[in-house]
Design a protein around this motif. Sequence first.
Motif, short mmCIF file in Angstrom:
data_model
loop_
_atom_site.label_atom_id
_atom_site.label_comp_id
_atom_site.label_asym_id
_atom_site.label_seq_id
_atom_site.Cartn_x
_atom_site.Cartn_y
_atom_site.Cartn_z
N TRP A 230 0.82 -1.20 0.00
CA TRP A 230 0.00 0.00 0.00
C TRP A 230 0.86 1.26 0.00
CZ3 TRP A 230 -4.68 -0.27 -1.57
CH2 TRP A 230 -5.41 -1.43 -1.39
N ILE B 153 1.86 1.97 -3.57
CA ILE B 153 0.72 2.44 -4.35
C ILE B 153 0.43 3.91 -4.03
CG2 ILE B 153 -1.78 2.18 -4.67
CD1 ILE B 153 -1.36 -0.84 -4.37
N LEU B 154 0.52 4.27 -2.76
CA LEU B 154 0.30 5.65 -2.35
C LEU B 154 1.34 6.59 -2.98
CD1 LEU B 154 -1.38 7.57 -0.61
CD2 LEU B 154 0.25 7.13 1.24
#
Length: 134
Positions: A7, A10-11
């Motif tokens: 994550w 992705i951020l």
Amino acid sequence: MFENIGWGEILVLLVAALFILGPERLPEAAAWLGRTIRQVKDFASGARDQLSRELGPEFDELRKPLQELRNLRDFDPRRAAVRTLFEDDEPKPNGFSTSSNGSSSVAPPPAFQPPPRPTPLSPGERPPIDPDAT
């Protein structure tokens, strides 16, 4: 495909895309990316279905080596060692065995016996030579 992306990554990609494309073009780019990924998946599934139809049962035989390769990719040496050592119902020659409830028992090691002493060589006698050791 994206198994190693977390994550956090992705951020970072989303923030970078926001700065690069700007807020007005970002939704269009996300929609284009979604359509492209969906189209690639459709192409791949169509090719797989076509091969399956044309090859019939031979297609399953072709997929077996690929599945074995995937299993090697997911190989965990620690789990393999545990499975090899502890998931046997037959007692091992060294006295190690597992019981039916999964607990392991270890037989005590045999008593230490020193190796026999070699006999001294007589005067003039040549020592034995091991050709594999030289």
